[in-house]
Design a protein around this motif. Structure first.
Motif, PDB file in Angstrom:
ATOM      1  N   GLN A   1      -1.002  -3.388  -2.531  1.00 13.02           N
ATOM      2  CA  GLN A   1      -2.349  -2.846  -2.422  1.00 13.02           C
ATOM      3  C   GLN A   1      -2.340  -1.325  -2.420  1.00 13.02           C
ATOM      4  OE1 GLN A   1      -4.915  -4.461  -2.943  1.00 13.02           O
ATOM      5  NE2 GLN A   1      -6.570  -3.129  -2.310  1.00 13.02           N
ATOM      6  N   ALA A   2      -1.298  -0.719  -1.872  1.00 13.54           N
ATOM      7  CA  ALA A   2      -1.214   0.748  -1.821  1.00 13.54           C
ATOM      8  C   ALA A   2      -1.149   1.356  -3.213  1.00 13.54           C
ATOM      9  CB  ALA A   2       0.002   1.170  -1.007  1.00 13.54           C
ATOM     10  N   VAL A   3      -0.701   0.582  -4.192  1.00 15.44           N
ATOM     11  CA  VAL A   3      -0.660   1.075  -5.571  1.00 15.44           C
ATOM     12  C   VAL A   3      -2.063   1.446  -6.047  1.00 15.44           C
ATOM     13  CG1 VAL A   3      -0.116   0.446  -7.967  1.00 15.44           C
ATOM     14  CG2 VAL A   3       1.412  -0.243  -6.113  1.00 15.44           C
ATOM     15  N   LEU A   4      -3.072   0.779  -5.499  1.00 15.75           N
ATOM     16  CA  LEU A   4      -4.458   0.997  -5.928  1.00 15.75           C
ATOM     17  C   LEU A   4      -5.162   2.089  -5.140  1.00 15.75           C
ATOM     18  CD1 LEU A   4      -5.580  -2.719  -6.349  1.00 15.75           C
ATOM     19  CD2 LEU A   4      -4.904  -1.125  -8.145  1.00 15.75           C
ATOM     20  N   ASP A   5      -4.473   2.724  -4.203  1.00 11.28           N
ATOM     21  CA  ASP A   5      -5.110   3.743  -3.367  1.00 11.28           C
ATOM     22  C   ASP A   5      -5.814   4.798  -4.228  1.00 11.28           C
ATOM     23  OD1 ASP A   5      -4.316   2.531  -1.070  1.00 11.28           O
ATOM     24  OD2 ASP A   5      -2.710   3.945  -0.590  1.00 11.28           O
ATOM     25  N   GLY A   6      -7.077   5.044  -3.885  1.00 13.48           N
ATOM     26  CA  GLY A   6      -7.844   6.064  -4.593  1.00 13.48           C
ATOM     27  C   GLY A   6      -8.550   5.577  -5.838  1.00 13.48           C
ATOM     28  N   SER A   7      -8.333   4.320  -6.230  1.00 16.00           N
ATOM     29  CA  SER A   7      -8.976   3.806  -7.444  1.00 16.00           C
ATOM     30  C   SER A   7     -10.246   3.035  -7.098  1.00 16.00           C
ATOM     31  CB  SER A   7      -8.013   2.899  -8.210  1.00 16.00           C
ATOM     32  OG  SER A   7      -7.899   1.639  -7.580  1.00 16.00           O
ATOM     33  N   THR A   8     -11.128   2.899  -8.092  1.00 15.23           N
ATOM     34  CA  THR A   8     -12.372   2.151  -7.885  1.00 15.23           C
ATOM     35  C   THR A   8     -12.107   0.670  -7.681  1.00 15.23           C
ATOM     36  OG1 THR A   8     -12.621   1.899 -10.283  1.00 15.23           O
ATOM     37  CG2 THR A   8     -13.713   3.793  -9.261  1.00 15.23           C
ATOM     38  N   LEU A   9     -10.933   0.188  -8.112  1.00 16.85           N
ATOM     39  CA  LEU A   9     -10.634  -1.236  -8.012  1.00 16.85           C
ATOM     40  C   LEU A   9     -10.549  -1.722  -6.569  1.00 16.85           C
ATOM     41  CD1 LEU A   9      -7.897  -1.559 -10.787  1.00 16.85           C
ATOM     42  CD2 LEU A   9     -10.283  -2.262 -10.932  1.00 16.85           C
ATOM     43  N   GLN A  10     -10.318  -0.813  -5.634  1.00 17.33           N
ATOM     44  CA  GLN A  10     -10.202  -1.223  -4.234  1.00 17.33           C
ATOM     45  C   GLN A  10     -11.546  -1.564  -3.608  1.00 17.33           C
ATOM     46  OE1 GLN A  10      -7.890   1.953  -2.303  1.00 17.33           O
ATOM     47  NE2 GLN A  10      -6.234   0.485  -2.076  1.00 17.33           N
ATOM     48  N   GLY A  11     -12.647  -1.066  -4.199  1.00 21.00           N
ATOM     49  CA  GLY A  11     -13.951  -1.329  -3.602  1.00 21.00           C
ATOM     50  C   GLY A  11     -14.033  -0.803  -2.188  1.00 21.00           C
ATOM     51  N   ALA A  12     -13.541   0.418  -1.985  1.00 21.37           N
ATOM     52  CA  ALA A  12     -13.470   0.998  -0.645  1.00 21.37           C
ATOM     53  C   ALA A  12     -14.772   1.704  -0.277  1.00 21.37           C
ATOM     54  CB  ALA A  12     -12.296   1.970  -0.564  1.00 21.37           C
ATOM     55  N   LEU A  13     -14.881   2.074   0.993  1.00 28.32           N
ATOM     56  CA  LEU A  13     -16.037   2.834   1.465  1.00 28.32           C
ATOM     57  C   LEU A  13     -16.059   4.213   0.806  1.00 28.32           C
ATOM     58  CD1 LEU A  13     -15.876   2.041   5.304  1.00 28.32           C
ATOM     59  CD2 LEU A  13     -17.464   1.077   3.624  1.00 28.32           C
TER      60      LEU A  13
END
Length: 590
Positions: free
Chosen positions: A416-428
């Protein structure tokens, strides 16, 4: 004996001084002309390079062509670098006023030249490995080893491009003239797009092989969101499927309606953080349909995974959410598919068919879900068979990811850390020294599919230093309620008049931001006052509005927060990709 007069040297002194001044003036004038001529030529080369880089970084459908265009900028960038790198130019950089302009132009020229000259080779190498038509093995599996082999080149290119972006970011823009400042900003934006694309390629070549079973069998739970009934991240989860991958071979092993997944009415399937419960209660952890209500996909994905485990006994490795709009993008890449009914579905009719027409055809929700599942299975089958050009598929997935319609969560923290900062994470929403981001999330309160007919508009702009105004408007364009099936209107089952749409608008403010004024106008029914809470250090303002067909509601929030170069809105993706936030002028002045 007569002595020579000392007045002669004194008379010559002014002449010598004048000659020195004239010489300095001539030298200075020469330097100015030298710098001016070289500077004008350098600017022409930079503008040409910027146009080339800009066209390359906005091209998604033809990555190989984009890389070649990026390489075509190298002669211009090298020329601009040479023109701004001589000792005369460097010496003039210490001068007041003009010096910072010259230093900025030199830094931009060197940075763009580094990007165009050094990043193209690794990008070209990665593109060669990932060439269309080369990503499938002879037996039809996805060549995960080939994808992984492109990672070193992608990582190298991403590093070089990001170094160029960071170098430009160090320029002090306070003393820059308007034209120079705009040139610095536009060049930085173009390089940032290129770096972001290269970083996305690096992430994909790292994570995709793992998720496709390069190291052994991997299971993924697919959540299909329905944009006709809004939830923060897109829509209510209406159907699910489990896909297993092993060495690049995909298999659809299970499908279900959300109604087939156990509802945990009494107790949440997983504990939710106190701040999440304060805003959304425990509904996102009791019903699969509500797992995308929290605008942080990591929360809902973990809940959905546990619900699937308890219902079907399978513990998946990852959870992916997508919507009918994403399916339409994929269908444009694969071409039309045929459903078990014999009906053909393509990229143009997928959204209206799955979000509107299906409810007119079938009154039974289970028949609706079965139709949706058959459509999803047909698209998956086309992908598993290797249908569609790989370049077009990359374009479809990239667009869906950029629009936050495609979300990915891995149970393994390292993956999951590979996706850090990308829109794919659906983060706040994230805010920092360079950007201020506000979240605007929509949730249906009608218990219906009326959101197919609702049209949101969001806009934000700085209205004064440290003060921005956010405007959210909703319009109900539904036809006469009597023409709609009860399943679409909700039939008044949850206390909302058929044809009306009740919407909860959740506004997530940046940490430390404060609402200093709020205004509403509506020809519909507005819930008294406001609700909200605090989620992960972000104040949340909830506004509820109920609209009949033809009615519009508007919310204005004046928000005090630090001014930053970038102002952004993250919002719920709707069934219409054109409904995107407007960031620019102060909405109150519009």
């Amino acid at each position: 004996m007569q002595r020579s007069s000392p007045s002669v040297p004194r008379r010559r002194a002014p002449a010598v001084f004048a000659a020195v001044v004239l010489g300095v003036f001539i030298v200075g004038l020469g330097c100015a002309v030298w710098i001016g001529l070289r500077g004008a030529s350098a600017v022409q080369h930079l503008r040409s390079a910027q146009a080339t880089v800009g066209s390359a970084t906005t091209e998604v459908a033809d990555p190989a062509g984009a890389i070649e265009r990026l390489g075509e900028a190298a002669p211009d960038t090298s020329a601009a670098r040479a023109l701004t790198g001589d000792p005369v130019w460097g010496g003039a950089e210490i001068l007041p006023w003009i010096g910072p302009q010259l230093a900025a132009v030199r830094t931009v020229a060197a940075s763009v030249d580094d990007a165009a000259s050094t990043a193209v080779l690794p990008l070209r190498a990665a593109a060669a490995v990932l060439a269309p038509g080369a990503l499938h093995t002879p037996d039809g599996a996805i060549d995960v080893a080939r994808i992984a082999a492109a990672r070193p080149a992608a990582a190298d290119a991403a590093t070089r491009l990001r170094m160029a972006v960071d170098r430009i970011a160090e320029i002090d823009r306070a003393p820059l003239l308007g034209a120079v400042s705009r040139a610095v900003s536009s060049t930085s934006a173009a390089l940032d797009r290129a770096a972001t694309a290269a970083e996305a390629l690096e992430r994909a070549t790292t994570l995709v092989p793992r998720m496709l079973g390069a190291d052994g069998r991997r299971s993924t739970l697919l959540l299909f969101q329905n944009n006709a009934e809004w939830r923060s991240l897109g829509g209510v989860v209406g159907a699910v499927a489990q896909v297993d991958a092993d060495a690049g071979r995909l298999a659809l092993v299970a499908q279900a309606s959300s109604a087939d997944v156990t509802a945990f009415v009494d107790d949440p399937v997983l504990p939710l953080p106190d701040d999440v419960r304060g805003v959304f209660d425990t509904r996102p952890a009791r019903y699969l349909q509500n797992t995308t209500q929290v605008p942080d996909f990591a929360v809902g994905a973990a809940v959905a995974r546990e619900m699937w485990r308890r219902t079907h006994g399978e513990e998946v490795d990852a959870v992916v959410a997508l919507d009918p709009v994403t399916l339409s993008y994929l269908l444009r890449a694969t071409g039309p598919v045929t459903l078990p009914t014999g009906e053909v579905i393509d990229g143009d009719d997928a959204v209206p068919l799955l979000l509107d027409e299906v409810y007119r055809r079938f009154a039974d929700p289970r028949e609706q879900d079965a139709f949706f599942q058959s459509a999803a299975a047909a698209v998956f089958g086309a992908l598993a068979e290797g249908r569609g050009d790989s370049t077009a598929l990359v374009e479809a997935l990239t667009r869906a990811g950029d629009e936050r319609r495609l979300l990915v969560w891995n149970a393994d923290a390292a993956d999951q850390a590979v996706l850090d900062g990308s829109t794919l994470q659906g983060a706040l929403p994230v805010s920092d020294d360079t950007r201020t981001t506000v979240g605007v999330y929509l949730n249906d309160g009608t218990g219906s599919k009326m959101d197919y007919y609702l049209h949101p508009r969001t806009a934000i702009g700085w209205c004064a230093d440290g003060l921005a105004t956010l405007r959210v408007s909703l319009r109900n364009d539904a036809p006469e309620p009597s023409t709609l099936p009860p399943y679409v209107t909700g039939g008044g089952e949850y206390g909302v008049r058929p044809g009306d749409a009740l919407t909860g608008v959740y506004v997530y403010l940046p940490p430390g931001a404060e609402v200093v004024d709020r205004r509403t106008s509506s020809d519909g029914a507005v819930a008294p006052g406001f609700a909200g809470g605090l989620h992960d250090g972000r104040a949340v303002v909830k506004w509820s509005v109920q609209l009949s067909p033809g009615q519009t509601g508007v919310l204005d929030l004046d928000i005090r927060m630090p001014t930053t170069p970038r102002l952004e809105i993250l919002s719920t993706p709707t069934r219409d990709p054109r409904e995107t936030p407007d960031v620019g002028a102060c909405p109150a002045a519009g």
